[in-house]
Design an enzyme around this catalytic site. Structure first.
Site, PDB file in Angstrom:
ATOM      1  N   HIS A   1       0.745  -0.993   0.214  1.00  0.00           N
ATOM      2  CA  HIS A   1      -0.146   0.170   0.295  1.00  0.00           C
ATOM      3  C   HIS A   1       1.056   1.214   0.281  1.00  0.00           C
ATOM      4  CE1 HIS A   1      -4.089  -1.941   1.488  1.00  0.00           C
ATOM      5  NE2 HIS A   1      -3.192  -2.896   0.599  1.00  0.00           N
TER       6      HIS A   1
ATOM      7  N   ASP B   1      -6.132   5.582   2.336  1.00  0.00           N
ATOM      8  CA  ASP B   1      -6.366   3.962   1.840  1.00  0.00           C
ATOM      9  C   ASP B   1      -7.743   3.412   1.679  1.00  0.00           C
ATOM     10  OD1 ASP B   1      -6.327   0.974   1.976  1.00  0.00           O
ATOM     11  OD2 ASP B   1      -3.461   1.579   2.266  1.00  0.00           O
TER      12      ASP B   1
END
Ligand code: UDX
Length: 493
Positions: free
Chosen positions: A18, A127
């Site tokens: 990520h 995110d």
């Protein structure tokens, strides 16, 4: 009146896959003159500074800064702090418990930002699995964009999970693994139960992990806009489905490594600013072992199988050995990334290894604990990638034009590997099957013969499409979408 420069705060889930894609987006935005704050956890922040050249990579951008907040994982023994965590939900609970207050505190003390030249945060890119960040953004009246680090096909599967449960397609029995799934639009002809995200293998529709994914995915629809690290040329039908049914303001700006290269080149042509520094694109939380590049330099062209399963996947000792024997028995050269925290059991490997295996490995294999992956994939000696089908790895392989052997591990990886083999035709899918004879056969087929010729044709085409999508001169789709994203960000400040 002087125009205000937007100030974007980027908040990734604190794991390698990520962070990599969101840090690339950060750099792309910096090159475009946007002020960026990148929120790390305290633990990752110090690892970044130890293991990577992020200082030199971002040093030329005075409007970039890192902020660090606690994640409650500092007592975890392993390097990533995550693979040691036995249960995913426990991990997420803990992360949210520690990170949410730190995140809110960071934003409510926005006066700190006011007092620096960059001004207060005008937009949050969070995110997609940090739903609480969207809540905090709402609470504080700051526009939020949700960034899912997965493929569009993976995202659509997640969004369809409630429908699959309502229609009785999941949970499914072990003997139904090859049954086709009917309720993911556009995938009716090739998506089998075994290709669904790993959470769908739960035996019970109330399984907490499955429910977490459903809740978190539906949460993300509350963001003002969405970003995916993918490109129209390979996922157009799914992207338009996502836009029409779920995320109207969806910006697909991938592959971000390709977009970043484009913008770095363009900024170095337009100015002498240090934003054009040429550095490796990843910001590793592990120490890269560059000796593998020297080893690769000595190998013939397209002769090496690169083997790596990302930053999280863990395998049993038995799977490890099967894979190893398969590689050795194929007689091809291999470079294998073996993270020290990637084994689920700790029994003595040496007792199960034959002298032959060790000898053959010395002859034509090389092992490291962490590699500079993008550089490896772009090395002329690399002919194939045996991967767990993580989305970053899949994109990096596509851009480099390297065909894949997929052994998906978890999350949306089984969907990615199905697309690789059935739709994009850039690789072969070993799905659920990693015994030594399968590995040997797949490696041989991949490295030589008709199958390779066929795969190379589509892999080369996909690689060209990936480069074009981010190209300025071709007015590529991801480049155009990126410009639209910039507009959105500018309007929100
Ligand atoms: C996970 C999921 O797999 C992925 O699908 C999701 O979108 C993000 O989180 P991970 O399992 O770590 O990530 O895999 P992947 O997405 O492939 O990311 C791994 C990253 O680590 C890649 O960018 C890769 O280049 C990098 N890497 C891996 C290295 O730099 N060196 C290595 O030795 C191994």
């Amino acid at each position: 009146m002087a125009e205000t420069t937007p100030h974007v705060l980027i908040f990734p889930f604190p794991i390698q896959g990520h962070i990599n894609s969101m840090l690339k987006l950060a750099e792309v935005l910096c090159i475009s003159g946007i002020s960026v704050t990148f929120v790390n956890t305290q633990r990752n922040h110090s690892r970044h500074l130890t293991f990577t050249d992020v200082q030199s990579r971002f040093g030329g951008f005075p409007r970039f800064c890192f902020e660090a907040i606690p994640d409650g994982l500092s007592d975890q023994p392993h390097s990533s702090g995550f693979s040691s965590f036995p249960d995913f939900l426990g991990l997420l609970d803990r992360v949210e418990k520690f990170m949410k207050p730190g995140f809110r505190e960071l934003l409510t003390s926005n006066h700190r930002f006011r007092s620096d030249a960059r001004g207060p945060v005008s937009c949050i890119i969070a995110d997609g699995i940090l739903g609480f960040a969207i809540d905090v953004a709402h609470e504080l009246g700051i526009p939020s964009i949700s960034f899912r680090t997965i493929s569009a096909c993976g995202a659509l599967c997640y969004l369809c999970l409630p429908k699959l449960i309502n229609n009785g397609e999941i949970p499914f029995k072990d003997e139904d693994m090859d049954r086709l799934i009917k309720n993911v639009p556009g995938m009716e002809n090739f998506l089998r139960c075994r290709d669904l995200p790993s959470f769908c293998r739960a035996k019970d529709a109330n399984d907490p992990n499955l429910n977490f994914v459903i809740t978190e995915t539906s949460y993300s629809t509350r963001a003002t806009a969405h970003i995916l690290n993918t490109f129209e040329e390979i996922e157009a039908p799914i992207i338009s489905r996502l836009r029409s049914s779920y995320w109207p303001n969806l910006y697909t700006v991938g592959p971000l490594n390709a977009l970043l290269s484009t913008l770095r080149r363009s900024s170095s042509t337009n100015s002498s600013s240090s934003s054009s520094v040429s550095v490796s694109s990843n910001a590793s939380l592990y120490e890269e072992d560059r000796s593998c590049m020297t080893w690769l330099d000595k190998q013939p062209e397209k002769s090496v199988v690169y083997v790596s399963f990302g930053s999280l996947a863990m395998v049993s000792r038995e799977q490890w050995l099967e894979l190893w024997y398969g590689l050795v028995n194929s007689s091809y050269r291999f470079l294998w990334v073996r993270r020290p925290d990637s084994l689920t059991d700790k029994d003595n490997e040496k007792s199960q290894m034959s002298a032959e295996l060790i000898e053959a490995t010395k002859e034509r294999g090389y092992m490291v604990e962490w590699a500079p992956q993008e550089e490896v994939l772009n090395h002329p000696a690399v002919g194939a990638f045996l991967t767990h089908s993580g989305w970053n790895s899949t994109l990096e392989s596509m851009v480099a034009g390297v065909p894949m052997i997929c052994w998906p591990h978890s999350a949306e990886q089984p969907v990615n590997s199905r697309y690789v083999s059935e739709v994009w035709k850039t690789g072969m899918d070993m799905k659920d099957n990693c015994n030594r004879s399968t590995v040997e056969k797949f490696v041989r087929d991949m490295m030589d013969g008709d199958k390779r010729q066929e795969l190379m044709k589509s892999t080369t085409k996909v690689s060209q499409m990936a480069q074009q999508s981010s190209s300025i001169s071709c007015n590529g789709s991801s480049y155009r979408n990126y410009e639209a994203l910039l507009d959105f960000i500018r309007k929100s400040c």
